[in-house]
Design an enzyme around this catalytic site. Structure first.
Site, PDB file in Angstrom:
ATOM      1  CE  LYS A 174     -57.731   8.053  36.407  1.00  0.00           C
ATOM      2  NZ  LYS A 174     -58.999   8.544  36.930  1.00  0.00           N
TER       3      LYS A 174
ATOM      4  NE  ARG B 113     -62.473  16.513  35.858  1.00  0.00           N
ATOM      5  CZ  ARG B 113     -61.353  15.903  36.146  1.00  0.00           C
ATOM      6  NH1 ARG B 113     -60.794  16.065  37.317  1.00  0.00           N
ATOM      7  NH2 ARG B 113     -60.747  15.134  35.265  1.00  0.00           N
TER       8      ARG B 113
ATOM      9  CB  SER C 144     -59.396  11.380  42.131  1.00  0.00           C
ATOM     10  OG  SER C 144     -60.783  11.469  42.304  1.00  0.00           O
TER      11      SER C 144
HETATM   12  O1  PNS Z   1     -62.942   7.932  37.077  1.00  0.00           O
HETATM   13  P1  PNS Z   1     -62.349   7.298  35.857  1.00  0.00           P
HETATM   14  O2  PNS Z   1     -60.948   6.787  36.149  1.00  0.00           O
HETATM   15  O3  PNS Z   1     -62.396   8.172  34.643  1.00  0.00           O
HETATM   16  O4  PNS Z   1     -63.271   6.026  35.536  1.00  0.00           O
HETATM   17  C1  PNS Z   1     -62.883   5.105  34.535  1.00  0.00           C
HETATM   18  C2  PNS Z   1     -63.608   3.774  34.781  1.00  0.00           C
HETATM   19  C3  PNS Z   1     -63.210   3.184  36.128  1.00  0.00           C
HETATM   20  C4  PNS Z   1     -65.118   4.013  34.738  1.00  0.00           C
HETATM   21  C5  PNS Z   1     -63.202   2.811  33.606  1.00  0.00           C
HETATM   22  O5  PNS Z   1     -61.822   2.607  33.637  1.00  0.00           O
HETATM   23  C6  PNS Z   1     -63.953   1.484  33.707  1.00  0.00           C
HETATM   24  O6  PNS Z   1     -65.073   1.399  33.271  1.00  0.00           O
HETATM   25  N1  PNS Z   1     -63.293   0.464  34.318  1.00  0.00           N
HETATM   26  C7  PNS Z   1     -63.885  -0.835  34.519  1.00  0.00           C
HETATM   27  C8  PNS Z   1     -63.390  -1.824  33.450  1.00  0.00           C
HETATM   28  C9  PNS Z   1     -64.070  -1.552  32.120  1.00  0.00           C
HETATM   29  O7  PNS Z   1     -65.284  -1.657  31.977  1.00  0.00           O
HETATM   30  N2  PNS Z   1     -63.252  -1.175  31.116  1.00  0.00           N
HETATM   31  C10 PNS Z   1     -63.732  -0.871  29.786  1.00  0.00           C
HETATM   32  C11 PNS Z   1     -64.146   0.581  29.687  1.00  0.00           C
HETATM   33  S1  PNS Z   1     -64.730   0.980  28.077  1.00  0.00           S
END
Ligand code: PNS
Length: 160
Positions: A41, A91, A128
């Site tokens: 993002k 969603r 969001s």
């Molecule tokens: O609301 P989102 O953007 O779909 O959430 C994504 C999120 C924040 C859960 C994902 O990017 C995440 O887990 N970030 C933390 C770092 C991490 O664990 N990355 C590996 C994911 S497999």
């Protein structure tokens, strides 16, 4: 005692997210909502700490829900807070492909299972990223009903 981690960007938390938190709170003994970095993002509207504060206010009516912001991996935070399950909301069908990939990666990294909960059809259009766009273009008041009141208040402040 089953605890679940609900990780997400939550930039900002909206009504669709809150529905998932409430569903998870009915399903698990304890739920931890975790605003985390999503490297896919762009420039965030709120810091992780700001997001955590708004989430804490928005879930204050739920006794078994807490908040934990983190800089690292979701699976490490899950372990830290004692959660053996990750919950994510779905969603629309297009959410599924990336969510499935993350769920499989988190299972491979740490054996943490992900359960998907469906959001209500009345909020499936809320995202969001659309809220951020609308706020940045001066429309904070017009998305106020799509977010919990503490978030609407902060959106109005950043829009000034
Ligand atoms: O609301 P989102 O953007 O779909 O959430 C994504 C999120 C924040 C859960 C994902 O990017 C995440 O887990 N970030 C933390 C770092 C991490 O664990 N990355 C590996 C994911 S497999």
């Amino acid at each position: 005692m089953r605890a679940a981690l609900f990780p997400g960007s939550f930039d900002p938390l909206h009504n669709g997210h809150l529905e998932i938190v409430e569903m998870a709170a009915r399903t698990f003994d304890r739920v931890v909502v975790a605003p985390l970095h999503n490297s896919r993002k762009g420039v965030p509207l709120f810091t992780l700490q700001e997001r955590a504060g708004m989430i804490a206010d928005a879930v204050a009516h739920l006794d078994n829900v807490g908040v934990a912001a983190g800089e690292g991996l979701a699976v490490d935070l899950a372990r830290e807070v004692g959660a053996d399950v990750i919950v994510k909301g779905l969603r629309v069908a297009s959410d599924f492909e990336h969510e499935l990939q993350m769920a499989q990666m988190n299972e491979a990294l740490a054996g943490v299972v992900t359960l998907f909960l469906p959001c209500a059809s009345t909020s499936s259009f809320i995202s969001s990223s659309l809220i951020r766009d609308i706020v940045r273009l001066g429309g904070a008041g017009r998305v106020a009903s799509m977010v919990p009141p503490p978030v609407a208040k902060r959106l109005a402040e950043v829009a000034l």
